[in-house]
Enzyme design. Structure first.
Site, short mmCIF file in Angstrom:
data_model
loop_
_atom_site.label_atom_id
_atom_site.label_comp_id
_atom_site.label_asym_id
_atom_site.label_seq_id
_atom_site.Cartn_x
_atom_site.Cartn_y
_atom_site.Cartn_z
N CYS A 57 0.83 -1.20 0.00
CA CYS A 57 0.00 0.00 0.00
C CYS A 57 0.87 1.25 0.00
O CYS A 57 1.74 1.41 0.86
CB CYS A 57 -0.93 0.00 1.22
N TYR A 88 -7.56 4.78 -9.51
CA TYR A 88 -7.37 3.83 -8.40
C TYR A 88 -8.31 2.64 -8.55
O TYR A 88 -7.89 1.49 -8.37
CB TYR A 88 -7.63 4.55 -7.09
#
Length: 222
Positions: A57, A88
């Site tokens: 992440c 995204y």
């Protein structure tokens, strides 16, 4: 659900399978770094160098690098895939081929590339394939995208050195993708310096606890 055909088999799409994307960015890039105050977009000042890393992440990964002395600016983005200017949601579909990446713009006279490699290896578990901790998906794969033959060689040498000590600590093979950098697409504004804007936000970054024998001493070059 935006993508009812989300990939669940955790494999990278071939180019012909990837989403089409778009010729221009789907959103604007913020002007300045929320912590360092420096511009996010290039061109960057003369004498600075660029390094690109994927280690899970990008929220927590970006923070690791902006806290490093000698780093001039950082930005979260998408790299290593086929789809131009992805969003995204598209990256998370598994149908663009990108991983979440951090672009690090740094002063090599203050922090050598080998020191960034050491931080990269020690900040995540590079043996997990398409996963990092509880985060599962091709967008969480480990990657180093290099900007010169010298950096390619240094990255590969650092991988080999770290592999040796990881095996000695019971870990398996490193799955990190190391290759010359392709296009880097900045992520949406809310992803940039996310943990500065959201101090209690999620951070999935965690290393193996095994020290990497790379970058301990300053090295010549960028």
């Amino acid at each position: 659900m935006l993508f009812p055909h989300l990939r669940h088999d955790l494999r990278l799409p071939a180019e012909e399978e990837a989403l089409a994307g778009r010729p221009e960015p789907a959103f604007p890039l913020a002007g300045r770094h929320a912590v360092l105050g420096t511009p996010l977009a290039g061109p960057y000042p003369e004498g600075l160098a660029v390094a690109d890393f994927g280690l899970g992440c990008f929220w927590g990964a970006e923070r690791r690098f902006w806290q490093t002395p000698g780093v001039w600016t950082t930005l979260a983005g998408y790299q290593g895939g086929h789809t131009p200017n992805p969003t995204y949601e598209e990256v998370c579909s598994g149908l663009t081929g990108h991983t979440e990446a951090v672009r690090v713009v740094y002063d090599p006279s203050l922090v050598p590339y080998t020191a960034l490699l050491k931080l990269f290896w020690e900040s995540h578990d590079p043996t997990q394939g398409f996963r990092q901790g509880n985060d599962r998906g091709t967008q969480y794969r480990s990657a180093v995208y290099t900007h010169s033959p010298e950096h390619q060689a240094e990255a590969e040498a650092s991988r080999d050195a770290y592999q040796s000590v990881l095996r000695g600590s019971g870990y398996g093979a490193i799955t990190t993708e190391i290759r010359p950098a392709g296009p880097f697409y900045p992520a949406e504004e809310y992803h940039q310096q996310y943990l500065e804007k959201n101090p209690t936000g999620y951070c999935g970054i965690g290393g193996t606890g095994v020290s990497c024998p790379v970058g301990i001493a300053p090295a010549d070059g960028n």
